[in-house]
Design an enzyme around this catalytic site. Structure first.
Site, PDB file in Angstrom:
ATOM      1  N   CYS A   1       3.438   8.491   1.125  1.00  0.00           N
ATOM      2  CA  CYS A   1       4.065   7.542   2.051  1.00  0.00           C
ATOM      3  C   CYS A   1       4.242   6.211   1.329  1.00  0.00           C
ATOM      4  O   CYS A   1       3.278   5.584   0.908  1.00  0.00           O
ATOM      5  CB  CYS A   1       3.170   7.395   3.271  1.00  0.00           C
ATOM      6  SG  CYS A   1       3.800   6.234   4.484  1.00  0.00           S
TER       7      CYS A   1
ATOM      8  N   GLU B   1       0.812  -1.206   0.000  1.00  0.00           N
ATOM      9  CA  GLU B   1       0.000   0.000   0.000  1.00  0.00           C
ATOM     10  C   GLU B   1       0.851   1.263   0.000  1.00  0.00           C
ATOM     11  O   GLU B   1       1.927   1.309   0.578  1.00  0.00           O
ATOM     12  CB  GLU B   1      -0.906  -0.012   1.232  1.00  0.00           C
ATOM     13  CG  GLU B   1      -1.971  -1.068   1.110  1.00  0.00           C
ATOM     14  CD  GLU B   1      -2.853  -1.164   2.334  1.00  0.00           C
ATOM     15  OE1 GLU B   1      -4.027  -1.511   2.159  1.00  0.00           O
ATOM     16  OE2 GLU B   1      -2.395  -0.904   3.445  1.00  0.00           O
TER      17      GLU B   1
ATOM     18  N   CYS C   1       3.593  -2.673  16.045  1.00  0.00           N
ATOM     19  CA  CYS C   1       3.403  -2.375  14.619  1.00  0.00           C
ATOM     20  C   CYS C   1       2.732  -3.558  13.942  1.00  0.00           C
ATOM     21  O   CYS C   1       3.218  -4.687  14.045  1.00  0.00           O
ATOM     22  CB  CYS C   1       4.770  -2.099  13.986  1.00  0.00           C
ATOM     23  SG  CYS C   1       4.716  -1.960  12.184  1.00  0.00           S
TER      24      CYS C   1
ATOM     25  N   CYS D   1       8.770  -5.167  15.549  1.00  0.00           N
ATOM     26  CA  CYS D   1       8.424  -4.200  16.591  1.00  0.00           C
ATOM     27  C   CYS D   1       7.035  -4.584  17.123  1.00  0.00           C
ATOM     28  O   CYS D   1       6.132  -4.882  16.343  1.00  0.00           O
ATOM     29  CB  CYS D   1       8.411  -2.778  16.036  1.00  0.00           C
ATOM     30  SG  CYS D   1      10.021  -2.314  15.379  1.00  0.00           S
TER      31      CYS D   1
ATOM     32  N   CYS E   1      -0.848   5.413  10.203  1.00  0.00           N
ATOM     33  CA  CYS E   1       0.432   4.774  10.523  1.00  0.00           C
ATOM     34  C   CYS E   1       0.234   3.433  11.193  1.00  0.00           C
ATOM     35  O   CYS E   1      -0.536   3.311  12.123  1.00  0.00           O
ATOM     36  CB  CYS E   1       1.180   5.588  11.574  1.00  0.00           C
ATOM     37  SG  CYS E   1       1.915   7.011  10.955  1.00  0.00           S
TER      38      CYS E   1
ATOM     39  N   CYS F   1       7.657  -6.924   7.268  1.00  0.00           N
ATOM     40  CA  CYS F   1       8.905  -6.415   7.854  1.00  0.00           C
ATOM     41  C   CYS F   1       9.438  -7.481   8.793  1.00  0.00           C
ATOM     42  O   CYS F   1       8.673  -8.143   9.493  1.00  0.00           O
ATOM     43  CB  CYS F   1       8.651  -5.115   8.622  1.00  0.00           C
ATOM     44  SG  CYS F   1      10.172  -4.402   9.304  1.00  0.00           S
TER      45      CYS F   1
ATOM     46  N   SER G   1      12.788   6.252  14.357  1.00  0.00           N
ATOM     47  CA  SER G   1      11.718   5.796  15.250  1.00  0.00           C
ATOM     48  C   SER G   1      12.316   5.543  16.625  1.00  0.00           C
ATOM     49  O   SER G   1      12.875   4.482  16.876  1.00  0.00           O
ATOM     50  CB  SER G   1      11.096   4.517  14.693  1.00  0.00           C
ATOM     51  OG  SER G   1      10.421   4.814  13.501  1.00  0.00           O
TER      52      SER G   1
ATOM     53  N   GLY H   1       7.495  -1.862   5.994  1.00  0.00           N
ATOM     54  CA  GLY H   1       8.879  -2.294   5.836  1.00  0.00           C
ATOM     55  C   GLY H   1       9.900  -1.344   6.416  1.00  0.00           C
ATOM     56  O   GLY H   1       9.614  -0.187   6.733  1.00  0.00           O
ATOM     57  N   GLU H   2      11.108  -1.859   6.579  1.00  0.00           N
ATOM     58  CA  GLU H   2      12.239  -1.061   7.065  1.00  0.00           C
ATOM     59  C   GLU H   2      13.102  -0.720   5.849  1.00  0.00           C
ATOM     60  O   GLU H   2      13.787  -1.600   5.298  1.00  0.00           O
ATOM     61  CB  GLU H   2      13.019  -1.874   8.121  1.00  0.00           C
ATOM     62  CG  GLU H   2      14.398  -1.351   8.461  1.00  0.00           C
ATOM     63  CD  GLU H   2      14.438   0.109   8.896  1.00  0.00           C
ATOM     64  OE1 GLU H   2      13.664   0.512   9.787  1.00  0.00           O
ATOM     65  OE2 GLU H   2      15.261   0.857   8.330  1.00  0.00           O
TER      66      GLU H   2
ATOM     67  N   HIS I   1      10.764   6.187  20.015  1.00  0.00           N
ATOM     68  CA  HIS I   1       9.692   5.487  20.750  1.00  0.00           C
ATOM     69  C   HIS I   1       9.975   5.174  22.213  1.00  0.00           C
ATOM     70  O   HIS I   1       9.108   4.618  22.895  1.00  0.00           O
ATOM     71  CB  HIS I   1       9.293   4.180  20.059  1.00  0.00           C
ATOM     72  CG  HIS I   1       8.839   4.336  18.641  1.00  0.00           C
ATOM     73  ND1 HIS I   1       8.161   5.441  18.189  1.00  0.00           N
ATOM     74  CD2 HIS I   1       8.967   3.520  17.561  1.00  0.00           C
ATOM     75  CE1 HIS I   1       7.896   5.286  16.905  1.00  0.00           C
ATOM     76  NE2 HIS I   1       8.378   4.147  16.494  1.00  0.00           N
TER      77      HIS I   1
ATOM     78  N   SER J   1      12.695   6.852   6.958  1.00  0.00           N
ATOM     79  CA  SER J   1      12.433   6.572   8.370  1.00  0.00           C
ATOM     80  C   SER J   1      13.012   5.214   8.721  1.00  0.00           C
ATOM     81  O   SER J   1      12.759   4.226   8.034  1.00  0.00           O
ATOM     82  CB  SER J   1      10.920   6.571   8.618  1.00  0.00           C
ATOM     83  OG  SER J   1      10.643   6.132   9.934  1.00  0.00           O
TER      84      SER J   1
HETATM   85  N1  SAH Z   1      10.321   0.755   9.411  1.00  0.00           N
HETATM   86  C1  SAH Z   1      10.447   2.150   9.489  1.00  0.00           C
HETATM   87  C2  SAH Z   1       9.429   2.937   8.671  1.00  0.00           C
HETATM   88  C3  SAH Z   1       7.992   2.437   8.638  1.00  0.00           C
HETATM   89  S1  SAH Z   1       6.940   2.672   9.992  1.00  0.00           S
HETATM   90  C4  SAH Z   1      10.435   2.611  10.925  1.00  0.00           C
HETATM   91  O1  SAH Z   1      10.128   1.810  11.790  1.00  0.00           O
HETATM   92  O2  SAH Z   1      10.791   3.764  11.161  1.00  0.00           O
HETATM   93  C5  SAH Z   1       6.526   4.424  10.054  1.00  0.00           C
HETATM   94  C6  SAH Z   1       6.270   4.897  11.486  1.00  0.00           C
HETATM   95  O3  SAH Z   1       5.020   4.398  12.004  1.00  0.00           O
HETATM   96  C7  SAH Z   1       7.353   4.409  12.448  1.00  0.00           C
HETATM   97  O4  SAH Z   1       7.758   5.448  13.302  1.00  0.00           O
HETATM   98  C8  SAH Z   1       6.638   3.335  13.204  1.00  0.00           C
HETATM   99  O5  SAH Z   1       7.245   3.083  14.420  1.00  0.00           O
HETATM  100  C9  SAH Z   1       5.238   3.895  13.333  1.00  0.00           C
HETATM  101  N2  SAH Z   1       4.216   2.914  13.682  1.00  0.00           N
HETATM  102  C10 SAH Z   1       4.244   1.575  13.474  1.00  0.00           C
HETATM  103  N3  SAH Z   1       3.124   1.008  13.977  1.00  0.00           N
HETATM  104  C11 SAH Z   1       2.375   1.998  14.504  1.00  0.00           C
HETATM  105  C12 SAH Z   1       1.100   2.044  15.144  1.00  0.00           C
HETATM  106  N4  SAH Z   1       0.388   0.950  15.320  1.00  0.00           N
HETATM  107  N5  SAH Z   1       0.641   3.244  15.543  1.00  0.00           N
HETATM  108  C13 SAH Z   1       1.352   4.362  15.324  1.00  0.00           C
HETATM  109  N6  SAH Z   1       2.556   4.391  14.715  1.00  0.00           N
HETATM  110  C14 SAH Z   1       3.062   3.222  14.319  1.00  0.00           C
HETATM  111 FE1  SF4 Z   2       9.286  -2.803  10.719  1.00  0.00          FE
HETATM  112 FE2  SF4 Z   2       9.121  -0.153  11.186  1.00  0.00          FE
HETATM  113 FE3  SF4 Z   2       7.070  -1.801  11.801  1.00  0.00          FE
HETATM  114 FE4  SF4 Z   2       9.347  -1.920  13.204  1.00  0.00          FE
HETATM  115  S1  SF4 Z   2       7.907  -0.152  13.069  1.00  0.00           S
HETATM  116  S2  SF4 Z   2       8.191  -3.676  12.437  1.00  0.00           S
HETATM  117  S3  SF4 Z   2      10.868  -1.519  11.640  1.00  0.00           S
HETATM  118  S4  SF4 Z   2       7.848  -1.344   9.774  1.00  0.00           S
END
Ligand code: SAH
Ligand code: SF4
Length: 364
Positions: free
Chosen positions: A104, A91, A118, A115, A338, A111, A218, A164-165, A220, A196
């Protein structure tokens, strides 16, 4: 097998044309046709010699991923689902704002980094996207959105914040970035393209040398104990190393700050003591904070922080002169917020089964 020209940035396309015995300016022409003209066939490239068009037709393709679905939210957010083969989809989301339009983009199918907050991480990992599949997202969105009445592109910014990362798919992402920045491609400035990362330290150092675009990290969490729980990668690259990598990145970055993303999880990382701990953590790193209210998904085990807690947290950072924004949740009605980007992932890691088992056990 025909060569997919969508996988090539300008230097690679130039090299490819040289091997075909063609002049470098041909590569520029073809690049413009594909990325600025939205051409999908060589027949459309009317300023190429007929013989070259015929040759390209037999040897090459412009392999744009197929569009499976397009949706538009009440708030103007748009979402496209692209077919990336074997039952997988990714997407792409466009977020219109008054001063800019941000796309985006996803970099992987799923991924591998797991995390815990996520939904992409919970779905498991299938594979890296090719350069064509990454840039194909911009190609479709750009075609759909076009230019403003002032003849400016509607997509002014790109963020690699989809599924994805990005730094775990380094080479393909770098090629895609190169096409985004190229004047014969999408002509975006380095300041308006953001990668990111969850904190892949060696690749951050590489990105700084190869393609220093704007960086979002990220974060967090304000200490390793909490971050270890949220982002398993932290065990490999703990906060001290991550902060040092951010500082090194800033020596080459197109902006003079790093953006720290910080997902607000009720009771986990959202207390005033965490905010004060953060101030200490980032005291030597010019930065901005983007607080992201957690977007829930089934069986996540987490809850979104209250607006009150988010505001208190924000005020503590602001009082220390750190520019802090709270990310507005956009496109919720089309699951485009997100961490809600699901696509369709055929998990190769069996992680979905693992999480289903855990959540079942929790329910029992
Ligand atoms: N993998 C990369 C980029 C993709 S995620 C990364 O982790 O940075 C984009 C952003 O959305 C990241 O900061 C991620 O931590 C955040 N994110 C992931 N799951 C989320 C959720 N359920 N609610 C809010 N933000 C979230
Ligand atoms: Fe992957 Fe980013 Fe989600 Fe972590 S937050 S699982 S690095 S997409």
């Amino acid at each position: 097998m025909k060569t997919n020209l969508l996988n090539f940035d300008l230097p690679a396309l130039t090299e490819h044309f040289a091997q075909m015995g063609e002049k470098p300016f041909r590569a520029k022409q073809v690049m413009r046709w594909i990325h600025q003209g939205g051409a999908q066939s060589f027949e459309q490239m009317t300023d190429l010699a007929k013989s070259l068009r015929a040759k390209l037709q037999t040897q090459a393709t412009v392999g744009i991923p197929e569009l499976l679905a397009a949706q538009e939210s009440k708030d103007g957010t748009r979402k496209w689902l692209l077919d990336v083969g074997t039952g997988n989809g990714v997407e792409t989301v466009f977020i219109p704002e008054s001063e800019r339009g941000t796309l985006c983009i996803s970099s992987q199918v799923g991924c591998a980094l797991e995390c815990t907050f996520c939904s992409t991480g919970r779905q498991g990992f299938n594979r890296n996207l090719s350069t064509a599949e990454i840039i194909g997202q911009l190609w479709w969105a750009n075609k759909a959105l076009g230019v403003t009445p002032k003849n400016e592109r509607v997509i002014s910014n790109v963020v690699m914040m989809g599924m994805g990362e990005p730094l775990a798919n380094y080479d393909n992402v770098i090629n895609a970035l190169s096409i985004m920045l190229d004047d014969h491609g999408y002509g975006l400035s380095r300041r308006r393209v953001t990668v990111s990362t969850s904190g892949m330290v060696p690749q951050m150092d590489k990105l700084k040398e190869d393609m220093p675009v704007a960086l979002a990290v990220s974060l967090h969490a304000s200490n390793d104990k909490v971050r270890d729980q949220l982002i398993p990668l932290n065990k490999k690259y703990p906060l001290k190393e991550l902060m040092a990598a951010c500082n090194r990145y800033l020596t080459k970055a197109p902006r003079d700050f790093v953006t720290f993303e910080y997902v607000m999880l009720d009771g986990v990382n959202d207390k005033p003591e965490h905010a004060y701990e953060l101030l200490d953590l980032v005291k030597d790193t010019p930065c901005k904070f983007n607080l992201i209210p957690f977007n829930p998904f089934p069986h996540s085990g987490y809850q979104r922080s209250s607006n009150h807690n988010i505001n208190v947290f924000k005020d503590i950072l602001m009082q220390a002169d750190i520019v802090t924004t709270v990310r507005k949740t956009r496109g919720e009605d089309i699951d485009a917020a997100c961490g809600q980007l699901a696509g369709q992932v055929k998990d190769k890691t069996k992680r979905q089964e693992k999480w289903q088992k855990i959540s079942l056990e929790k329910q029992i």
